[in-house]
Structures are given as C-alpha cells and as structure tokens.
Design an enzyme around this catalytic site. Structure first.
Site, PDB file in Angstrom:
ATOM      1  N   GLY A  12       0.878  -5.799   2.392  1.00  0.00           N
ATOM      2  CA  GLY A  12       1.594  -4.881   1.508  1.00  0.00           C
ATOM      3  C   GLY A  12       2.158  -5.517   0.255  1.00  0.00           C
ATOM      4  O   GLY A  12       3.062  -4.958  -0.369  1.00  0.00           O
ATOM      5  N   SER A  13       1.617  -6.671  -0.156  1.00  0.00           N
ATOM      6  CA  SER A  13       2.178  -7.277  -1.376  1.00  0.00           C
ATOM      7  C   SER A  13       1.866  -6.418  -2.606  1.00  0.00           C
ATOM      8  O   SER A  13       2.677  -6.328  -3.524  1.00  0.00           O
ATOM      9  CB  SER A  13       1.675  -8.712  -1.567  1.00  0.00           C
ATOM     10  OG  SER A  13       0.308  -8.748  -1.865  1.00  0.00           O
ATOM     11  N   ASN A  14       0.702  -5.769  -2.617  1.00  0.00           N
ATOM     12  CA  ASN A  14       0.430  -4.827  -3.720  1.00  0.00           C
ATOM     13  C   ASN A  14       1.359  -3.623  -3.648  1.00  0.00           C
ATOM     14  O   ASN A  14       1.854  -3.155  -4.677  1.00  0.00           O
ATOM     15  CB  ASN A  14      -1.030  -4.351  -3.675  1.00  0.00           C
ATOM     16  CG  ASN A  14      -1.960  -5.307  -4.382  1.00  0.00           C
ATOM     17  OD1 ASN A  14      -1.976  -5.375  -5.608  1.00  0.00           O
ATOM     18  ND2 ASN A  14      -2.710  -6.072  -3.602  1.00  0.00           N
ATOM     19  N   LEU A  84      -7.556   0.101   5.106  1.00  0.00           N
ATOM     20  CA  LEU A  84      -8.877  -0.255   5.629  1.00  0.00           C
ATOM     21  C   LEU A  84      -9.654   0.878   6.284  1.00  0.00           C
ATOM     22  O   LEU A  84     -10.779   0.656   6.737  1.00  0.00           O
ATOM     23  CB  LEU A  84      -8.736  -1.427   6.623  1.00  0.00           C
ATOM     24  CG  LEU A  84      -8.060  -2.665   6.041  1.00  0.00           C
ATOM     25  CD1 LEU A  84      -8.088  -3.819   7.043  1.00  0.00           C
ATOM     26  CD2 LEU A  84      -8.712  -3.097   4.734  1.00  0.00           C
ATOM     27  N   HIS A 103     -10.168  -2.709  -4.948  1.00  0.00           N
ATOM     28  CA  HIS A 103     -11.067  -3.523  -4.137  1.00  0.00           C
ATOM     29  C   HIS A 103     -11.068  -4.945  -4.711  1.00  0.00           C
ATOM     30  O   HIS A 103     -11.173  -5.116  -5.929  1.00  0.00           O
ATOM     31  CB  HIS A 103     -12.483  -2.932  -4.163  1.00  0.00           C
ATOM     32  CG  HIS A 103     -13.395  -3.642  -3.221  1.00  0.00           C
ATOM     33  ND1 HIS A 103     -13.371  -3.419  -1.859  1.00  0.00           N
ATOM     34  CD2 HIS A 103     -14.317  -4.609  -3.431  1.00  0.00           C
ATOM     35  CE1 HIS A 103     -14.254  -4.204  -1.278  1.00  0.00           C
ATOM     36  NE2 HIS A 103     -14.832  -4.939  -2.201  1.00  0.00           N
ATOM     37  N   ASP A 144     -15.865   2.328  -1.074  1.00  0.00           N
ATOM     38  CA  ASP A 144     -16.047   1.561  -2.317  1.00  0.00           C
ATOM     39  C   ASP A 144     -17.093   2.151  -3.267  1.00  0.00           C
ATOM     40  O   ASP A 144     -17.706   1.430  -4.045  1.00  0.00           O
ATOM     41  CB  ASP A 144     -16.433   0.104  -1.988  1.00  0.00           C
ATOM     42  CG  ASP A 144     -15.414  -0.538  -1.067  1.00  0.00           C
ATOM     43  OD1 ASP A 144     -14.222  -0.242  -1.207  1.00  0.00           O
ATOM     44  OD2 ASP A 144     -15.819  -1.335  -0.205  1.00  0.00           O
ATOM     45  N   GLU A 173      -4.611  -8.372  -9.398  1.00  0.00           N
ATOM     46  CA  GLU A 173      -4.152  -7.099  -8.831  1.00  0.00           C
ATOM     47  C   GLU A 173      -2.720  -6.795  -9.272  1.00  0.00           C
ATOM     48  O   GLU A 173      -2.409  -5.673  -9.702  1.00  0.00           O
ATOM     49  CB  GLU A 173      -4.247  -7.151  -7.302  1.00  0.00           C
ATOM     50  CG  GLU A 173      -5.687  -7.228  -6.817  1.00  0.00           C
ATOM     51  CD  GLU A 173      -5.832  -7.210  -5.313  1.00  0.00           C
ATOM     52  OE1 GLU A 173      -6.882  -6.752  -4.846  1.00  0.00           O
ATOM     53  OE2 GLU A 173      -4.925  -7.667  -4.587  1.00  0.00           O
TER      54      GLU A 173
HETATM   55  C1  GAR Z   1      -5.856  -6.755  -1.539  1.00  0.00           C
HETATM   56  O1  GAR Z   1      -6.463  -7.906  -2.076  1.00  0.00           O
HETATM   57  C2  GAR Z   1      -6.751  -5.550  -1.713  1.00  0.00           C
HETATM   58  O2  GAR Z   1      -7.543  -5.600  -2.857  1.00  0.00           O
HETATM   59  C3  GAR Z   1      -7.619  -5.651  -0.486  1.00  0.00           C
HETATM   60  O3  GAR Z   1      -6.746  -6.042   0.541  1.00  0.00           O
HETATM   61  C4  GAR Z   1      -5.722  -6.888  -0.027  1.00  0.00           C
HETATM   62  C5  GAR Z   1      -4.397  -6.388   0.491  1.00  0.00           C
HETATM   63  O4  GAR Z   1      -3.379  -7.284   0.141  1.00  0.00           O
HETATM   64  N1  GAR Z   1      -8.248  -4.384  -0.197  1.00  0.00           N
HETATM   65  C6  GAR Z   1      -9.433  -4.292   0.399  1.00  0.00           C
HETATM   66  O5  GAR Z   1     -10.069  -5.272   0.766  1.00  0.00           O
HETATM   67  C7  GAR Z   1      -9.958  -2.870   0.569  1.00  0.00           C
HETATM   68  N2  GAR Z   1     -11.358  -2.880   0.850  1.00  0.00           N
HETATM   69  P1  GAR Z   1      -1.858  -6.822   0.246  1.00  0.00           P
HETATM   70  O6  GAR Z   1      -1.686  -6.152   1.611  1.00  0.00           O
HETATM   71  O7  GAR Z   1      -1.056  -8.077   0.146  1.00  0.00           O
HETATM   72  O8  GAR Z   1      -1.604  -5.872  -0.877  1.00  0.00           O
END
Ligand code: GAR
Length: 189
Positions: A12-14, A84, A103, A144, A173
């Site tokens: 969940g950092s994004n 996911l 992505h 995707d 990101e």
């Molecule tokens: C992110 O890099 C995102 O782009 C990727 O999962 C990571 C989640 O990081 N998403 C996918 O791979 C979707 N197919 P986060 O939980 O730290 O935000």
C-alpha cells in the site's frame, strides 16, 4: 469534491502516497481503501492515516453485488494501487473511464495474469532489458489491457537487480500516479 476509493492487495505504499497527495487537493479526496487481503500492510497505513479501510472477499466482489453496491454509493473514481484481482465486468461497466490501474512495467510488455510486483521485475531482469517503467491505464475486463493513459520509463544497467528495479519503478509511481489520477478526474469528473 470527487471521492476516490482505492483497491490495494499488499503493502500500500502507492495508496499512502495517493492519500497524502489528495489531502491537499481541491478536486478529490480518498474516502476509502478496500483490500482482498486481511494481512495487507495497507491496513496499518490506513489506521495511521485515519482512512477508512475494509476487507472484502471474492464472493462479495464477483458473485454477489456487495462491493458493486458499495462503490455505487461511495465512489466517483476507483484507483487500483497494487491490486491483484481481475475486476468483474459489472463493476467495469458501472464506472466507464473511472477505474485507473498502475502496472509496474511498460505494457504491453510484462502484462497479464501472474505479472505483478516482483514477478514483473524478475522477468525484466531475466530478459536483460535496458529500460522498464510504469503504465497507467483504464481498466477493462482483461488484465492490463485497458487504454493506456500514461507511461514513463527508466533506464536499467546490467548491475540492476529485481530489487533495485522495483525501487526505480516505485519512484516513478510515486512521482506520476497521483498527478495522472488528478488529470483523469478533471477530464471525466
Ligand atoms: C506497485 O509497483 C504496482 O505497480 C504493482 O504492485 C506494486 C504495489 O506496491 N501492481 C501490479 O503489479 C498490478 N499488476 P505498493 O503496495 O507498495 O503500492
């Protein structure tokens, strides 16, 4: 003020970055985070950020309309930030141009089922790519494959590892995703 609901399956950092960005926005705010993973670190982040967060299961997402009905009442825009599961068509159809995914690669390369998180970065490394990046796109029924809104790339060297690739991609990101979400909301809001 438009309401953003974020879906996240892991760290969940994004999600945290997006919450912080929209805390000072005039046009939108994050009102809720939904996760399919009870162990997801995103729940700890939401507690700290004082953002409401809820767990849901496949039944309520795919089989019955619990999640759809929640979104119809609570969401103007939906952001997938490390989520996911495939989004069922009833939700896609209810929110045209209003569901945005990120992505961690330059689609159409390294997309599709099973291509998420570190799996993507390991594949990029194995194929000795000279660059990778991020793709922000609208969501349709296929993994995707929705229309691309924005891409940004970063150079790789042979010294990069899947971990350093992940760090470079996360930097892109954090820099771009909130701004692109804001642009989409301004355009389709
Ligand atoms: C992110 O890099 C995102 O782009 C990727 O999962 C990571 C989640 O990081 N998403 C996918 O791979 C979707 N197919 P986060 O939980 O730290 O935000």
């Amino acid at each position: 003020m438009k309401r953003i609901v974020i879906f996240a399956s892991g760290s969940g950092s994004n999600a945290e970055n997006i919450v912080n960005y929209f805390n000072s926005s005039q046009i939108a705010t994050v009102t809720h985070v939904l996760s399919n993973n009870e162990h997801a670190k995103v729940f700890d982040r939401c507690e700290r950020l004082q953002i409401e967060a809820s767990l849901f299961d496949k039944e309520s997402f795919v089989k019955d309309d619990t999640v759809l009905n929640f979104l119809l009442v609570e969401a103007d825009f939906i952001v997938l930030a490390g989520f996911l599961w495939r989004v069922p068509s009833k939700i896609v159809e209810a929110f045209p141009n209003k569901i945005i995914n990120i992505h961690p690669a330059l689609l159409p390369k390294y997309g599709g089922k099973g291509m998420y998180g570190m799996n993507v970065h390991k594949a990029v490394k194995e194929n000795k790519e000279h660059e990778t990046g991020i793709t922000i796109h609208y969501v349709n029924e296929n993994y995707d494959e929705g229309a691309i809104i924005f891409q940004a790339s970063t150079a790789l060297s042979e010294n990069d590892t899947p971990e350093t690739i992940a760090t470079k991609v996360h930097e892109l990101e954090y820099k771009h995703f909130p701004e692109i979400i804001e642009q989409v909301i301004t355009k389709h809001g």
